[in-house]
Design a protein around this motif. Structure first.
Motif, PDB file in Angstrom:
ATOM      1  N   LEU A 117     103.267 108.372  62.390  1.00  0.00           N
ATOM      2  CA  LEU A 117     103.424 107.677  63.668  1.00  0.00           C
ATOM      3  C   LEU A 117     104.416 108.403  64.563  1.00  0.00           C
ATOM      4  N   LEU A 118     105.489 108.903  63.972  1.00  0.00           N
ATOM      5  CA  LEU A 118     106.506 109.620  64.749  1.00  0.00           C
ATOM      6  C   LEU A 118     105.961 110.923  65.329  1.00  0.00           C
ATOM      7  N   LYS A 119     104.946 111.467  64.672  1.00  0.00           N
ATOM      8  CA  LYS A 119     104.321 112.688  65.172  1.00  0.00           C
ATOM      9  C   LYS A 119     103.161 112.389  66.119  1.00  0.00           C
ATOM     10  N   GLY A 120     102.931 111.077  66.381  1.00  0.00           N
ATOM     11  CA  GLY A 120     101.915 110.704  67.346  1.00  0.00           C
ATOM     12  C   GLY A 120     100.546 110.435  66.777  1.00  0.00           C
ATOM     13  N   HIS A 121     100.433 110.288  65.450  1.00  0.00           N
ATOM     14  CA  HIS A 121      99.142 110.048  64.814  1.00  0.00           C
ATOM     15  C   HIS A 121      99.001 108.578  64.414  1.00  0.00           C
ATOM     16  N   SER A 122      97.821 108.025  64.562  1.00  0.00           N
ATOM     17  CA  SER A 122      97.552 106.677  64.079  1.00  0.00           C
ATOM     18  C   SER A 122      97.452 106.687  62.555  1.00  0.00           C
ATOM     19  N   ILE A 123      97.660 105.539  61.948  1.00  0.00           N
ATOM     20  CA  ILE A 123      97.567 105.425  60.491  1.00  0.00           C
ATOM     21  C   ILE A 123      96.642 104.276  60.116  1.00  0.00           C
ATOM     22  N   GLU A 124      96.163 104.299  58.887  1.00  0.00           N
ATOM     23  CA  GLU A 124      95.426 103.181  58.309  1.00  0.00           C
ATOM     24  C   GLU A 124      96.361 102.499  57.315  1.00  0.00           C
ATOM     25  N   MET A 125      97.020 101.426  57.767  1.00  0.00           N
ATOM     26  CA  MET A 125      97.979 100.728  56.911  1.00  0.00           C
ATOM     27  C   MET A 125      97.244  99.863  55.898  1.00  0.00           C
ATOM     28  N   PRO A 126      97.593  99.948  54.622  1.00  0.00           N
ATOM     29  CA  PRO A 126      96.965  99.073  53.626  1.00  0.00           C
ATOM     30  C   PRO A 126      97.342  97.616  53.875  1.00  0.00           C
ATOM     31  N   THR A 127      96.598  96.712  53.290  1.00  0.00           N
ATOM     32  CA  THR A 127      96.908  95.284  53.373  1.00  0.00           C
ATOM     33  C   THR A 127      96.975  94.709  51.961  1.00  0.00           C
ATOM     34  N   TYR A 128      97.624  93.549  51.864  1.00  0.00           N
ATOM     35  CA  TYR A 128      97.842  92.946  50.543  1.00  0.00           C
ATOM     36  C   TYR A 128      97.346  91.516  50.534  1.00  0.00           C
ATOM     37  N   ASP A 129      96.663  91.149  49.456  1.00  0.00           N
ATOM     38  CA  ASP A 129      96.127  89.791  49.281  1.00  0.00           C
ATOM     39  C   ASP A 129      97.065  89.022  48.346  1.00  0.00           C
ATOM     40  N   TYR A 130      97.861  88.120  48.919  1.00  0.00           N
ATOM     41  CA  TYR A 130      98.846  87.379  48.122  1.00  0.00           C
ATOM     42  C   TYR A 130      98.179  86.413  47.146  1.00  0.00           C
ATOM     43  N   CYS A 131      97.020  85.909  47.503  1.00  0.00           N
ATOM     44  CA  CYS A 131      96.337  84.952  46.620  1.00  0.00           C
ATOM     45  C   CYS A 131      95.818  85.631  45.356  1.00  0.00           C
ATOM     46  N   ASN A 132      95.360  86.888  45.495  1.00  0.00           N
ATOM     47  CA  ASN A 132      94.828  87.622  44.346  1.00  0.00           C
ATOM     48  C   ASN A 132      95.861  88.529  43.688  1.00  0.00           C
ATOM     49  N   HIS A 133      97.068  88.593  44.281  1.00  0.00           N
ATOM     50  CA  HIS A 133      98.121  89.460  43.751  1.00  0.00           C
ATOM     51  C   HIS A 133      97.637  90.898  43.612  1.00  0.00           C
ATOM     52  N   ASN A 134      96.999  91.389  44.663  1.00  0.00           N
ATOM     53  CA  ASN A 134      96.508  92.764  44.600  1.00  0.00           C
ATOM     54  C   ASN A 134      96.283  93.305  46.006  1.00  0.00           C
ATOM     55  N   ARG A 135      96.254  94.616  46.111  1.00  0.00           N
ATOM     56  CA  ARG A 135      95.986  95.241  47.402  1.00  0.00           C
ATOM     57  C   ARG A 135      94.539  94.961  47.814  1.00  0.00           C
ATOM     58  N   SER A 136      94.369  94.645  49.079  1.00  0.00           N
ATOM     59  CA  SER A 136      93.036  94.391  49.619  1.00  0.00           C
ATOM     60  C   SER A 136      92.321  95.712  49.863  1.00  0.00           C
ATOM     61  N   LYS A 137      90.990  95.643  49.994  1.00  0.00           N
ATOM     62  CA  LYS A 137      90.208  96.837  50.313  1.00  0.00           C
ATOM     63  C   LYS A 137      90.296  97.172  51.803  1.00  0.00           C
ATOM     64  N   GLU A 138      90.744  96.223  52.611  1.00  0.00           N
ATOM     65  CA  GLU A 138      90.801  96.432  54.050  1.00  0.00           C
ATOM     66  C   GLU A 138      92.088  97.152  54.444  1.00  0.00           C
ATOM     67  N   THR A 139      92.010  97.879  55.548  1.00  0.00           N
ATOM     68  CA  THR A 139      93.190  98.511  56.134  1.00  0.00           C
ATOM     69  C   THR A 139      93.289  98.101  57.598  1.00  0.00           C
ATOM     70  N   VAL A 140      94.458  98.319  58.189  1.00  0.00           N
ATOM     71  CA  VAL A 140      94.683  97.996  59.599  1.00  0.00           C
ATOM     72  C   VAL A 140      95.094  99.279  60.316  1.00  0.00           C
ATOM     73  N   CYS A 141      94.406  99.590  61.403  1.00  0.00           N
ATOM     74  CA  CYS A 141      94.745 100.780  62.174  1.00  0.00           C
ATOM     75  C   CYS A 141      95.977 100.492  63.031  1.00  0.00           C
ATOM     76  N   ILE A 142      97.011 101.306  62.858  1.00  0.00           N
ATOM     77  CA  ILE A 142      98.247 101.178  63.619  1.00  0.00           C
ATOM     78  C   ILE A 142      98.419 102.431  64.468  1.00  0.00           C
ATOM     79  N   ALA A 143      98.555 102.243  65.777  1.00  0.00           N
ATOM     80  CA  ALA A 143      98.749 103.365  66.689  1.00  0.00           C
ATOM     81  C   ALA A 143     100.232 103.571  66.954  1.00  0.00           C
ATOM     82  N   PRO A 144     100.640 104.782  67.333  1.00  0.00           N
ATOM     83  CA  PRO A 144     102.053 105.034  67.659  1.00  0.00           C
ATOM     84  C   PRO A 144     102.515 104.167  68.819  1.00  0.00           C
TER      85      PRO A 144
END
Length: 222
Positions: free
Chosen positions: A81-108
């Motif tokens: 992000l500091l270099k100006g690139h977007s990222i695909e941030m992982p997400t977490y499912d609290y109900c299943n106690h595990n990382r979700s398959k979905e990601t969230v695009c975060i722009a600088p």
């Protein structure tokens, strides 16, 4: 990176503190003040995936220990992000106690907020921050907030919440979270209820953003 962002100061704000201390309220206040110039990166989204474990085993894991997080990936995403690139941030499912398959695009954005109970404990994350905040709230208040949150937002029973608190949350807070307060630049008691503390934070952040513009590079944050 857009020309507008290239010639503007990018500030990384770290917001730490115990579970249910009021970090989210602080972040919302900053978002209200600065509008769309905020990108929020939560440490919780970087909990390690445990697809190899059944649900019953995942429930027994200690989610309040530094080793529960993929902190190196979070640090790398912030550098991108500091270099100006977007990222695909992982997400977490609290109900299943595990990382979700979905990601969230975060722009600088002009302000990058890193938040989590243990972000000040980790030196690699800490070194990326321009301002380090610790939200300091009474333990009993934090427990009451956690009970309400986990029951209504995460569908957990009062028994499981209290068991987790006594077995991992409280001891890990005392061993790792509370000692990390020494790294904070600003300590805000009572969380979002502390209006003077919030005013001080937004004033200081505004001053930093008005500093001489520069182009962020990877070398500036390592």
């Amino acid at each position: 990176m857009s020309n507008n962002l290239l010639h503007r100061k990018i500030c990384v704000l770290g917001v730490a503190g115990g579970s249910a201390s009021g970090k989210t309220t602080i972040i919302k206040k900053v978002q209200e003040y600065f509008g769309n110039d905020i990108a929020v990166i939560s440490h919780d989204n970087y909990y390690k995936a445990h697809d190899e474990m059944p649900f019953e085993e995942r429930c027994k894991l200690n989610y309040d220990h530094p080793d529960s997080f993929e902190s190196e990936r979070m640090a790398e995403d912030v550098r991108k992000l500091l270099k100006g690139h977007s990222i695909e941030m992982p997400t977490y499912d609290y109900c299943n106690h595990n990382r979700s398959k979905e990601t969230v695009c975060i722009a600088p954005r002009q302000v990058i907020i890193m938040e989590g109970i243990l972000i000040l404990e980790n030196r690699e994350l800490r070194d990326l921050m321009d301002i380090k905040i610790y939200v300091d709230t009474d333990a009993d208040e934090r427990l009451m907030r956690r009970i309400k949150r986990d029951m209504f937002e995460r569908g957990r029973s009062i028994e499981s919440i209290l068991a987790q608190y006594s077995e991992t949350v409280k001891p890990m807070h005392e061993e790792f979270v509370e000692p990390s307060k020494k790294y904070a630049d600003i300590i805000i008691p009572r969380g979002g209820e502390n209006a003077p503390g919030l005013d001080m934070l937004t004033t200081y952040l505004t001053k930093m953003l008005k500093a001489e513009p520069f182009e962020p590079t990877l070398g500036s944050y390592t």
